[in-house]
Design a protein around this motif. Sequence first.
Motif, PDB file in Angstrom:
ATOM      1  N   ILE A 141      -4.649  -1.119   3.388  1.00 12.37           N
ATOM      2  CA  ILE A 141      -3.760  -0.180   4.082  1.00 12.37           C
ATOM      3  C   ILE A 141      -2.792  -0.955   4.972  1.00 12.37           C
ATOM      4  CG2 ILE A 141      -3.690   1.651   5.834  1.00 12.37           C
ATOM      5  CD1 ILE A 141      -6.336   2.673   4.633  1.00 12.37           C
ATOM      6  N   ILE A 159      -8.010  12.867   4.550  1.00 13.81           N
ATOM      7  CA  ILE A 159      -7.523  11.524   4.213  1.00 13.81           C
ATOM      8  C   ILE A 159      -8.323  10.960   3.038  1.00 13.81           C
ATOM      9  CG2 ILE A 159      -7.376   9.126   5.034  1.00 13.81           C
ATOM     10  CD1 ILE A 159      -6.814  10.340   7.868  1.00 13.81           C
ATOM     11  N   ALA A 169      -3.561   9.209  -2.787  1.00 11.51           N
ATOM     12  CA  ALA A 169      -3.124   7.840  -2.449  1.00 11.51           C
ATOM     13  C   ALA A 169      -4.272   7.033  -1.854  1.00 11.51           C
ATOM     14  CB  ALA A 169      -1.944   7.881  -1.474  1.00 11.51           C
ATOM     15  N   PHE A 170      -5.107   7.685  -1.045  1.00  3.65           N
ATOM     16  CA  PHE A 170      -6.249   7.006  -0.431  1.00  3.65           C
ATOM     17  C   PHE A 170      -7.323   6.707  -1.480  1.00  3.65           C
ATOM     18  CE2 PHE A 170     -10.080   6.425   2.057  1.00  3.65           C
ATOM     19  CZ  PHE A 170      -9.642   5.738   3.169  1.00  3.65           C
ATOM     20  N   SER A 209       0.825  -1.204   0.000  1.00  5.14           N
ATOM     21  CA  SER A 209       0.000   0.000   0.000  1.00  5.14           C
ATOM     22  C   SER A 209       0.857   1.251   0.000  1.00  5.14           C
ATOM     23  CB  SER A 209      -0.903   0.009   1.228  1.00  5.14           C
ATOM     24  OG  SER A 209      -1.772   1.118   1.216  1.00  5.14           O
ATOM     25  N   LYS A 210       0.325   2.329  -0.566  1.00  4.37           N
ATOM     26  CA  LYS A 210       0.971   3.636  -0.496  1.00  4.37           C
ATOM     27  C   LYS A 210       0.406   4.461   0.659  1.00  4.37           C
ATOM     28  CE  LYS A 210       3.933   3.302  -3.812  1.00  4.37           C
ATOM     29  NZ  LYS A 210       5.384   3.261  -3.462  1.00  4.37           N
ATOM     30  N   VAL A 211      -0.480   3.821   1.439  1.00  2.00           N
ATOM     31  CA  VAL A 211      -1.030   4.452   2.646  1.00  2.00           C
ATOM     32  C   VAL A 211      -0.611   3.610   3.843  1.00  2.00           C
ATOM     33  CG1 VAL A 211      -3.103   5.227   3.845  1.00  2.00           C
ATOM     34  CG2 VAL A 211      -2.998   5.344   1.347  1.00  2.00           C
ATOM     35  N   LYS A 244      -2.894  18.746   7.111  1.00  2.00           N
ATOM     36  CA  LYS A 244      -2.015  17.881   6.321  1.00  2.00           C
ATOM     37  C   LYS A 244      -0.629  18.513   6.322  1.00  2.00           C
ATOM     38  CE  LYS A 244      -2.047  17.843   1.730  1.00  2.00           C
ATOM     39  NZ  LYS A 244      -2.447  17.596   0.328  1.00  2.00           N
ATOM     40  N   PRO A 298       5.580   5.084   1.254  1.00  2.00           N
ATOM     41  CA  PRO A 298       4.193   5.563   1.282  1.00  2.00           C
ATOM     42  C   PRO A 298       4.058   7.020   0.859  1.00  2.00           C
ATOM     43  CG  PRO A 298       5.075   5.422   3.503  1.00  2.00           C
ATOM     44  CD  PRO A 298       6.080   4.781   2.608  1.00  2.00           C
ATOM     45  N   GLU A 299       2.913   7.348   0.296  1.00  2.00           N
ATOM     46  CA  GLU A 299       2.603   8.732  -0.087  1.00  2.00           C
ATOM     47  C   GLU A 299       1.793   9.429   1.002  1.00  2.00           C
ATOM     48  OE1 GLU A 299       0.663   8.247  -3.846  1.00  2.00           O
ATOM     49  OE2 GLU A 299       2.417   7.252  -4.714  1.00  2.00           O
ATOM     50  N   LEU A 300       1.127   8.614   1.842  1.00  2.00           N
ATOM     51  CA  LEU A 300       0.319   9.146   2.945  1.00  2.00           C
ATOM     52  C   LEU A 300       0.552   8.298   4.186  1.00  2.00           C
ATOM     53  CD1 LEU A 300      -1.972  10.898   4.193  1.00  2.00           C
ATOM     54  CD2 LEU A 300      -3.605   9.261   3.217  1.00  2.00           C
ATOM     55  N   HIS A 304      -7.313  12.414  -0.230  1.00  2.00           N
ATOM     56  CA  HIS A 304      -5.906  12.294  -0.635  1.00  2.00           C
ATOM     57  C   HIS A 304      -5.796  11.348  -1.839  1.00  2.00           C
ATOM     58  CE1 HIS A 304      -1.594  11.458  -0.469  1.00  2.00           C
ATOM     59  NE2 HIS A 304      -1.486  12.555   0.244  1.00  2.00           N
TER      60      HIS A 304
END
Length: 203
Positions: free
Chosen positions: A83, A193, A198-199, A36-38, A152, A125-127, A196
């Motif tokens: 996630i 979130i 990534a989300f 995941s990127k989160v 943020k 991760p991006e977030l 976002h």
Amino acid sequence: MKLTARLLDEHVQRLRACVLCPAMHKPVVSGGAVMSKVLLVGQAPGDKEPIMGRPFAWTAGKTLFKWFNDVAGMSEVQFRASIYMAAVCRCFPGKKPTGGDRVPSPIEVQTCSGWLKREMEILKPELVIPVGKLAIEQFIPPRKLDEIIGRKMRVTYAGHEFDLIPLPHPSGASPWHRMEPGKTLLNQALKKIAEHPAFKELS
């Protein structure tokens, strides 16, 4: 992608075998090798999580997943599948003699931080969503929740830069998220979130 998945699988296997902190109660609690990127970062498992075999498995988890279901339309099953769930410390610290869960020592936090740093390296991760003060303070200096929830921030950790959107701890012991300005700030954070990139890619 295949290499990243293999590295993450190997990482989680090593994590689950960790015995570095003698005062911590085994087993290590892990949400598994979710690509995941989160990244969600909790504080430390409670006494129910090792039995259930997953993070946020009890009352605080019910509240946390309700937040995401209400604001982002994401169920607990979807959340766990999409996630990566990390924590400041991955084992239950035990109880205080006076009752309640023991706060991990600075040495335990430092020892366990190697796992989080490695996850940053593998997943990039991006977030990142830190939940609770102990988790938030791994990324930014200590500040009042009123000053950071609902915002943020762009931060760097372990040489990796990403967006950070902190959340209060969903524990029933803290009334902060059930009172103003906490309720409004929590809702702002959850909306940030959900919006976002990534989300949004998770759904």
